[in-house]
Write a protein that holds these residues in place. Structure first.
Motif, PDB file in Angstrom:
ATOM      1  N   PHE A   1       0.832  -1.208   0.000  1.00  0.00           N
ATOM      2  CA  PHE A   1       0.000   0.000   0.000  1.00  0.00           C
ATOM      3  C   PHE A   1       0.867   1.260   0.000  1.00  0.00           C
ATOM      4  N   GLY A   2       1.930   1.255   0.787  1.00  0.00           N
ATOM      5  CA  GLY A   2       2.754   2.452   0.951  1.00  0.00           C
ATOM      6  C   GLY A   2       4.010   2.467   0.099  1.00  0.00           C
ATOM      7  N   MET A   3       4.007   1.708  -1.006  1.00  0.00           N
ATOM      8  CA  MET A   3       5.226   1.584  -1.826  1.00  0.00           C
ATOM      9  C   MET A   3       5.399   2.806  -2.733  1.00  0.00           C
ATOM     10  N   CYS A   4       5.789   3.947  -2.137  1.00  0.00           N
ATOM     11  CA  CYS A   4       6.048   5.155  -2.913  1.00  0.00           C
ATOM     12  C   CYS A   4       7.509   5.139  -3.379  1.00  0.00           C
ATOM     13  N   ASP A   5       7.885   6.119  -4.201  1.00  0.00           N
ATOM     14  CA  ASP A   5       9.245   6.162  -4.753  1.00  0.00           C
ATOM     15  C   ASP A   5      10.300   6.077  -3.653  1.00  0.00           C
ATOM     16  N   GLU A   6      10.098   6.888  -2.595  1.00  0.00           N
ATOM     17  CA  GLU A   6      11.133   7.029  -1.575  1.00  0.00           C
ATOM     18  C   GLU A   6      11.259   5.774  -0.710  1.00  0.00           C
ATOM     19  N   SER A   7      10.107   5.195  -0.306  1.00  0.00           N
ATOM     20  CA  SER A   7      10.153   3.967   0.490  1.00  0.00           C
ATOM     21  C   SER A   7      10.769   2.836  -0.324  1.00  0.00           C
ATOM     22  N   PHE A   8      10.383   2.773  -1.601  1.00  0.00           N
ATOM     23  CA  PHE A   8      10.974   1.754  -2.478  1.00  0.00           C
ATOM     24  C   PHE A   8      12.484   1.946  -2.565  1.00  0.00           C
ATOM     25  N   ALA A   9      12.903   3.184  -2.783  1.00  0.00           N
ATOM     26  CA  ALA A   9      14.331   3.458  -2.965  1.00  0.00           C
ATOM     27  C   ALA A   9      15.131   3.001  -1.747  1.00  0.00           C
ATOM     28  N   LEU A  10      14.620   3.319  -0.534  1.00  0.00           N
ATOM     29  CA  LEU A  10      15.317   2.918   0.694  1.00  0.00           C
ATOM     30  C   LEU A  10      15.293   1.401   0.874  1.00  0.00           C
ATOM     31  N   ASN A  11      14.106   0.818   0.775  1.00  0.00           N
ATOM     32  CA  ASN A  11      13.967  -0.605   1.061  1.00  0.00           C
ATOM     33  C   ASN A  11      14.663  -1.485   0.026  1.00  0.00           C
ATOM     34  N   ALA A  12      14.757  -0.997  -1.207  1.00  0.00           N
ATOM     35  CA  ALA A  12      15.362  -1.816  -2.259  1.00  0.00           C
ATOM     36  C   ALA A  12      16.883  -1.770  -2.199  1.00  0.00           C
ATOM     37  N   THR A  13      17.453  -0.700  -1.609  1.00  0.00           N
ATOM     38  CA  THR A  13      18.900  -0.518  -1.683  1.00  0.00           C
ATOM     39  C   THR A  13      19.624  -0.736  -0.362  1.00  0.00           C
ATOM     40  N   VAL A  14      18.887  -0.831   0.746  1.00  0.00           N
ATOM     41  CA  VAL A  14      19.546  -0.876   2.054  1.00  0.00           C
ATOM     42  C   VAL A  14      20.283  -2.208   2.268  1.00  0.00           C
TER      43      VAL A  14
END
Lengths: 274, 108
Positions: A139-152
């Motif tokens: 539900f909350g998969m916005c650009d910024e959350s995706f960017a953090l979660n995908a790269t951390v």
């Protein structure tokens, strides 16, 4: 953005800072299962602080913009919490002042947010394995959350599911809070805000420029801009969006057929040969 | 637009947005690897759609009616210069917007 990437690569520095923060204050490590969420929060929160600054600024701008366009103060807050996609929320303000067209609104939202499909493909295995948490995560998969979660790069002692969830809900709260500040605050602000709507063009222009400067997506970026300009000139400002998007999909499908497919065929052959 | 029409419009946007977020998880719930053309479109469309959004956000600018898109052009050039220099999304957006607001309020 190059800086951001190198920051993510050098995640050891971040790890050090966060582990210090996580271990020093109290002895809650004993009940490890129960404190997994808190541990992940201590790791997630510092990484979301830059997004907090950005979302508060953009959210306030959006709240001011939406109320300035004549919407009641509560509507932008409701939209920020339900749509939760910045650029589409700006577009929705325009939709709400245009003739009633729910099907057009649905299709436009789907096309404008089409990039989420790609995010979904990227996070497919990582989010699906998180049990109940996967629903708020998607539900909350916005650009910024995706960017953090995908790269951390997380150390083993930090729970991935809780980390993803903390990043996602923190960013959600920043955005809704910013919008609320803007839309409620606009009643007390007597500043001349003529021209604030340019923040939308500025947002898209900067993201677009950033894509071009990275060099990797030069071709699709130029095709997108060129096709859109052409359709805007030929068809006028009111109906050019959907034809432009359709033409893009056709062009990229043809490109895939003639260029991309050769590459994947070669890759597949290589794969089967080895 | 009536309150009811606004509710339906926002609902349609929510549905369209959530469809983009959930569709991959629904369609590829079982298979591990999505078709190559989907991945290819996923690679190409984000940059292209951002180009489209730039045009969309400036679609009502007229070159033939005063001020002929000049404030937009000046603000975008300064925005691009700041971004090329600092590569900071928020700084570039803030400077571009403030320059534009100054131009349309004080000069044009």
């Amino acid at each position: 953005m190059k800086n951001d990437e190198s920051r993510n690569d050098e995640s050891r520095n971040v790890n050090n800072i966060s582990t210090e923060a996580a271990t020093s204050p109290d002895g809650s490590k004993k009940s490890h299962d129960k404190s997994a969420g808190r541990e992940a929060f201590r790791y997630a929160f510092p990484l979301t602080v830059p997004i907090c600054a950005g979302f508060l600024f953009l959210g306030i701008s959006y709240g001011l913009f939406a109320v300035g366009q004549g919407l009641p103060w509560y509507l932008p807050i409701i939209m920020s919490a339900t749509i939760f996609a910045g650029s589409m929320e700006f577009v929705t303000v325009a939709l709400l002042t245009a003739p009633f067209d729910p099907l057009g609104a649905f299709i436009l939202a789907f096309m404008v947010n089409g990039r989420h499909i790609f995010y979904g493909l990227t996070m497919l295995t990582r989010y699906t394995s998180q049990g109940w948490k996967k629903y708020p995560l998607i539900f909350g998969m916005c650009d910024e959350s995706f960017a953090l979660n995908a790269t951390v790069n997380l150390p083993d002692n930090v729970d991935r599911g809780w980390f993803y969830l903390h990043v996602t809900w923190l960013n959600f709260v920043y955005w809704v809070l910013g919008v609320a500040m803007g839309s409620i605050g606009s009643q007390f602000i007597t500043l001349n805000l003529k021209g604030i709507e340019f923040v939308l063009a500025a947002l898209f222009a900067v993201i677009f420029l950033d894509i071009l400067l990275k060099g990797k997506n030069l071709l699709p970026g130029c095709i997108g801009l060129g096709v859109s300009l052409l359709m805007r000139i030929v068809l006028g400002p009111d109906v050019f969006m959907l034809p432009a998007m359709a033409l893009m999909v056709v062009i990229f499908s043809l490109l895939y057929k003639f260029k991309g497919k050769k590459e994947t065929d070669l890759a597949d052959e290589g794969g089967t040969a080895s | 637009m009536t309150a009811w029409e606004m509710t339906i419009t926002i609902g349609a946007v929510v549905l369209g947005t959530m469809a983009t977020r959930f569709i991959s998880f629904v369609v590829f719930a079982k298979s591990e690897k999505p078709p190559a053309i989907v991945t290819y479109l996923g690679d190409m469309l984000p940059a292209a759609v951002m180009g489209l959004l730039v045009v969309y956000s400036l679609k009502d600018v007229s070159l033939s009616v005063a001020p002929n898109g000049i404030p937009e052009a000046i603000a975008l050039v300064i925005l691009a210069a700041v971004h090329y220099w600092r590569r900071n999304l928020l700084l570039s957006i803030a400077v571009g917007t403030i320059v534009y607001m100054f131009l349309v309020q004080e000069i044009f």
